[in-house]
Design an enzyme around this catalytic site. Structure first.
Site, PDB file in Angstrom:
ATOM      1  N   ARG A 194       1.845  -0.416  -5.038  1.00  0.00           N
ATOM      2  CA  ARG A 194       2.026  -1.977  -4.729  1.00  0.00           C
ATOM      3  C   ARG A 194       1.135  -2.288  -3.513  1.00  0.00           C
ATOM      4  NH1 ARG A 194       7.318  -2.013  -3.998  1.00  0.00           N
ATOM      5  NH2 ARG A 194       7.115  -0.558  -6.099  1.00  0.00           N
TER       6      ARG A 194
ATOM      7  N   SER B 196       0.924  -1.226   0.025  1.00  0.00           N
ATOM      8  CA  SER B 196       0.071  -0.104  -0.108  1.00  0.00           C
ATOM      9  C   SER B 196       1.019   1.221   0.131  1.00  0.00           C
ATOM     10  CB  SER B 196      -0.904  -0.092   1.057  1.00  0.00           C
ATOM     11  OG  SER B 196      -1.801  -1.146   1.185  1.00  0.00           O
ATOM     12  N   HIS B 197       1.703   1.204  -0.832  1.00  0.00           N
ATOM     13  CA  HIS B 197       2.703   2.618  -1.030  1.00  0.00           C
ATOM     14  C   HIS B 197       3.432   2.319  -2.472  1.00  0.00           C
ATOM     15  CE1 HIS B 197       5.612  -0.516   0.889  1.00  0.00           C
ATOM     16  NE2 HIS B 197       6.451  -0.006  -0.493  1.00  0.00           N
ATOM     17  N   ALA B 198       4.210   3.564  -2.828  1.00  0.00           N
ATOM     18  CA  ALA B 198       4.784   3.543  -4.063  1.00  0.00           C
ATOM     19  C   ALA B 198       6.142   4.002  -3.846  1.00  0.00           C
ATOM     20  CB  ALA B 198       4.058   4.223  -5.140  1.00  0.00           C
TER      21      ALA B 198
END
Ligand code: TYD
Length: 136
Positions: free
Chosen positions: A99, A52-54
């Protein structure tokens, strides 16, 4: 618009013999980046969703060394989903993809080879901020 390359599925070379399997990750012909960090995620709590980040710059290679999990990569417009359950198959994740990792089996070991050392300032942890960054 931020330019990124496309996620790629990579077959990891293995030596199979009567003793078992030995996987090898070596050389610029396999990976488009130098590996500066390896980390792995295991003993994931049941139902947990990770990621839950890029990353603005970081490139990674992700595979299931054991067990299985699903990897979703989102470019701000469309999503690609990879079901990782085979240690001979890895996904090369370019910079700039949101992702999410989920559906971890109890025995899952998620191996990550990364292009740089850990740097929190390279993360985008807010999805709206990610969308703005992609459009910038
Ligand atoms: P994070 O990347 O958010 O994990 P995931 O994507 O699997 O959910 O990292 C979780 C925590 O671990 C966060 O506090 C940052 C820290 N961390 C490090 O200190 N070094 C590292 O190399 C990584 C990947 C994370």
């Amino acid at each position: 618009m931020i330019e990124t390359s496309t996620p790629t599925v990579i077959q990891l070379p293995h030596i199979f013999d009567s003793l078992g399997s030995l996987g090898i990750i070596q050389g610029a012909e396999l990976l488009p980046f130098q590996v500066n960090r390896v980390y792995f995620i295991h003993s994931v709590s049941e139902g947990a969703v990770r990621g839950s980040h890029a990353h603005k710059k970081l490139q990674q290679l992700i595979f299931a060394a054991s067990g299985s999990f699903d990897l979703i990569l989102n470019d701000g417009e469309k999503s690609l989903e990879f079901q990782l359950h085979d240690p001979t198959i890895a996904v090369q994740v370019p910079r700039g993809y949101w992702r999410t990792l989920h559906n971890f089996s109890a025995d899952a070991v998620c191996m990550v080879l990364a292009s740089t050392a850990y740097d929190e300032s390279d993360y985008i942890r807010d999805y709206d901020e990610f969308l703005r960054w992609r459009k910038s």
